[in-house]
Design an enzyme around this catalytic site. Structure first.
Site, mmCIF file in Angstrom:
data_model
loop_
_atom_site.group_PDB
_atom_site.id
_atom_site.type_symbol
_atom_site.label_atom_id
_atom_site.label_comp_id
_atom_site.label_asym_id
_atom_site.label_seq_id
_atom_site.Cartn_x
_atom_site.Cartn_y
_atom_site.Cartn_z
ATOM 1 N N ALA A 1 0.823 -1.215 0.000
ATOM 2 C CA ALA A 1 0.000 0.000 0.000
ATOM 3 C C ALA A 1 0.856 1.264 0.000
ATOM 4 C CB ALA A 1 -0.915 -0.003 1.228
ATOM 5 N N HIS B 1 -43.883 24.128 7.694
ATOM 6 C CA HIS B 1 -43.391 24.971 6.597
ATOM 7 C C HIS B 1 -42.297 25.947 7.055
ATOM 8 C CE1 HIS B 1 -47.639 24.080 5.402
ATOM 9 N NE2 HIS B 1 -47.887 24.496 6.635
HETATM 10 C C1 UD1 Z 1 0.439 -5.010 -10.642
HETATM 11 C C2 UD1 Z 1 1.208 -6.184 -11.229
HETATM 12 C C3 UD1 Z 1 0.451 -6.709 -12.443
HETATM 13 C C4 UD1 Z 1 -0.938 -7.125 -12.042
HETATM 14 C C5 UD1 Z 1 -1.665 -5.953 -11.392
HETATM 15 C C6 UD1 Z 1 -2.969 -6.441 -10.817
HETATM 16 C C7 UD1 Z 1 3.562 -5.705 -10.783
HETATM 17 C C8 UD1 Z 1 4.860 -5.283 -11.335
HETATM 18 N N1 UD1 Z 1 2.540 -5.747 -11.615
HETATM 19 O O1 UD1 Z 1 0.471 -3.962 -11.594
HETATM 20 O O2 UD1 Z 1 1.121 -7.843 -12.961
HETATM 21 O O3 UD1 Z 1 -1.671 -7.570 -13.156
HETATM 22 O O4 UD1 Z 1 -0.882 -5.413 -10.308
HETATM 23 O O5 UD1 Z 1 -3.737 -5.397 -10.323
HETATM 24 O O6 UD1 Z 1 3.478 -6.032 -9.621
HETATM 25 N N2 UD1 Z 1 3.049 -0.554 -4.452
HETATM 26 C C9 UD1 Z 1 3.899 -0.357 -3.396
HETATM 27 N N3 UD1 Z 1 5.143 0.143 -3.661
HETATM 28 C C10 UD1 Z 1 5.575 0.426 -4.909
HETATM 29 C C11 UD1 Z 1 4.691 0.223 -5.981
HETATM 30 C C12 UD1 Z 1 3.434 -0.283 -5.726
HETATM 31 O O7 UD1 Z 1 3.558 -0.618 -2.247
HETATM 32 O O8 UD1 Z 1 6.706 0.876 -5.052
HETATM 33 C C13 UD1 Z 1 1.693 -1.057 -4.172
HETATM 34 C C14 UD1 Z 1 0.597 -0.101 -4.631
HETATM 35 O O9 UD1 Z 1 0.218 0.788 -3.585
HETATM 36 C C15 UD1 Z 1 -0.533 -1.036 -5.028
HETATM 37 C C16 UD1 Z 1 0.173 -2.336 -5.383
HETATM 38 O O10 UD1 Z 1 1.482 -2.240 -4.888
HETATM 39 O O11 UD1 Z 1 -1.431 -1.267 -3.957
HETATM 40 C C17 UD1 Z 1 0.208 -2.568 -6.901
HETATM 41 O O12 UD1 Z 1 0.868 -1.497 -7.516
HETATM 42 P P1 UD1 Z 1 0.410 -0.917 -8.917
HETATM 43 O O13 UD1 Z 1 1.338 0.154 -9.282
HETATM 44 O O14 UD1 Z 1 -1.026 -0.608 -8.874
HETATM 45 O O15 UD1 Z 1 0.650 -2.199 -9.852
HETATM 46 P P2 UD1 Z 1 -0.002 -2.465 -11.271
HETATM 47 O O16 UD1 Z 1 0.619 -1.585 -12.269
HETATM 48 O O17 UD1 Z 1 -1.470 -2.442 -11.147
#
Ligand code: UD1
Ligand code: CA
Length: 473
Positions: A11, A363
């Protein structure tokens, strides 16, 4: 379920595709912050949980502090991808198996996670994860599961060059991984050109090492990730229609369900009718045979059996007892209580006020900080003046009192039992029981004066002034 599994919720990400000032996981979906959805599942399964926080972590920590399931937070100071987020938790791993969930996949259920855990155990897998088939090429933002017969990997959207209709198994972002494998492999993941480490690269690593990989496919609606406000809207519509379906099955009639906004913790009862465009928000409880007409908004409202809420009424943090009526165009708020069979009509505001059994304010009235007894009648245009610019005071109106129209009651003041306040009065002193209070100027009637004003005013202003002076007022 007894488990040696530890959960990690990611998160810390920046929510850049939301284009909003606040982190996406703090946005509500049917009245509940998005981050709480995975936590609800983990709480139900009693799995010890770590949450990786970073970007706007104070907001996430604030939500977690108020949450009923205690979780620990681990900080990711720079957002270098999902693999890096997981790496940050390494010193806190205590169990043999780690369940990792993206924080932005709110529609995954307890049953899906239970199935993932069962399959992982029964197949003695090293990595298991959830996926879904979706051949719609307009669905973007997901990593795709590529199986070339020899090796399995997940290729991210921005690196995918294949045919999306053919390679359409999408990664949900929910993984169960053996800790021993992670200890060995996670530190060796490469950094991508974007500067990020992808958790998804673990799949290819496991495949290279001939480890057992198990994939649990579930319906796409449950793997929907929320990267944009549009995706939040779609997910919210799904959750909302589940909530509405469940109330319909319990005997609640929705005139136009597609127009209704309803939160997860609202309770309704059979034979109640919900009109077009009604909003039923957090903590609202509605009894049986209640009618809530078009465009009314109920927020933390408690509505008793057979009450009628006419259209365009706003009731927030207030109680309306059985058979009472509110609106149209009324506002009842600030912990007010309308007792049984009372009536609050159009353009009436009721704030911090109790209105007794069968009392009526039908009213154009403001009732603030007032205690009103039974069977009182509050005439149109009555104002309880509870604020004198410095401090606020209460008004007491006892049983059976009658307040004539357009009266101002300057608090603190008490109108006694069965007393009458004459219309147009400004009441500054309390009125004893059964008394009549008149507090207004006497009327002056000037016979034949109207034509004088209408006809002659323009031509003979001096003469008119003279007449006014001689007749007096
Ligand atoms: C990710 C997956 C993808 C999958 C998709 C599903 C990776 C590289 N890709 O992509 O394969 O299909 O989710 O929804 O994992 N987060 C961190 N720190 C960071 C980056 C992200 O905690 O540095 C957390 C974000 O808050 C989020 C989660 O990880 O809750 C997913 O990150 P997000 O950037 O949404 O990944 P997607 O591009 O959706
Ligand atoms: Ca995502």
């Amino acid at each position: 379920m007894p488990t040696r599994t530890q959960a990690i919720v990611l998160a810390a990400g920046r929510s850049s595709r939301f284009n909003t000032s606040a982190i996406k996981l703090s946005f509500t979906l049917c009245g509940q912050e998005m981050i709480r959805y995975p936590l609800n599942v983990l709480k139900a399964l009693k799995i010890k949980t770590l949450v990786v926080v970073g970007y706007q972590q104070e907001i996430i920590r604030g939500i977690l502090d108020k949450y009923s399931y205690p979780v620990e937070c681990v900080e990711q100071t720079i957002q270098k991808g999902t693999g890096h987020a997981l790496l940050c938790t390494r010193p806190y791993w205590t169990e043999d198996t780690l369940l990792i969930l993206n924080g932005d996949v709110p529609l995954i259920t307890e049953a899906h996670i239970a199935e993932l855990m069962k399959r992982h155990r029964s197949t003695a897998a090293t990595i298991s994860f959830i996926a879904s088939y979706n051949a719609d090429p307009s669905v973007i933002g997901y990593g795709r599961v590529i199986d070339n017969g020899e090796q399995v990997s997940i290729v991210e959207q921005r690196e995918f060059t294949g045919d999306p209709a053919r390679e359409c198994r999408l990664n949900a972002g929910v993984y169960l991984i053996e800790r021993a494998f992670l200890e060995d492999t996670l530190p060796s993941l490469e950094t991508h050109p974007s500067g990020e480490i992808f958790i998804t690269d673990l799949i290819h690593k496991a495949s290279e090492q001939k480890k057992k990989i198990e994939i649990v496919d579930i319906p796409f609606d449950h793997v929907r990730g929320i990267n944009t406000l549009k995706e939040l809207w779609v997910a919210e519509r799904l959750v909302r229609s589940d909530i509405i379906n469940s109330w319909m099955a319990q005997g609640v009639r929705f005139i136009a369900p597609e127009s209704v906004v309803i939160d997860y913790d609202v309770t309704l009862s059979p034979d109640t009718v919900i009109g077009y465009g009604v909003q039923l928000l957090k903590g609202t409880q509605v009894g049986r045979k209640v009618t809530i007409d078009a465009f009314s908004v109920l927020d933390g409202a408690i509505i008793g059996d057979s009450a009628i809420i006419h259209s365009h009424s706003v009731i927030s943090h207030a109680s309306v007892h059985g058979m009472a009526q509110v609106g149209p165009f009324a506002r009842v708020h600030q912990h007010s209580t309308l007792h049984a069979e009372s009536v609050v009509g159009n353009f009436v505001e009721v704030s911090k006020t109790t209105l007794g059994h069968k009392s009526k304010a039908k009213h154009l009235t403001y009732l603030g900080q007032a205690q009103i007894g039974k069977e009182a009648n509050i005439g149109a245009g009555t104002i309880t003046c509870n604020y004198n610019g410095v401090s606020k005071h209460a008004t007491i109106i006892e049983d059976g009192a009658f307040i004539g129209s357009n009266s101002a009651l300057l608090a603190p003041v008490t109108i006694g039992k069965e007393a009458i306040v004459a219309a147009g009065s400004t009441i500054t002193e309390s009125v004893p029981a059964q008394a009549l209070a008149i507090a207004r100027q006497r009327q002056t009637t000037k016979l034949h004066y109207a034509p004088l004003i209408k006809g002659k005013h323009a031509q003979a202003p001096d003469k008119l002034k003279l007449k006014l002076a001689t007749q007096g007022s």
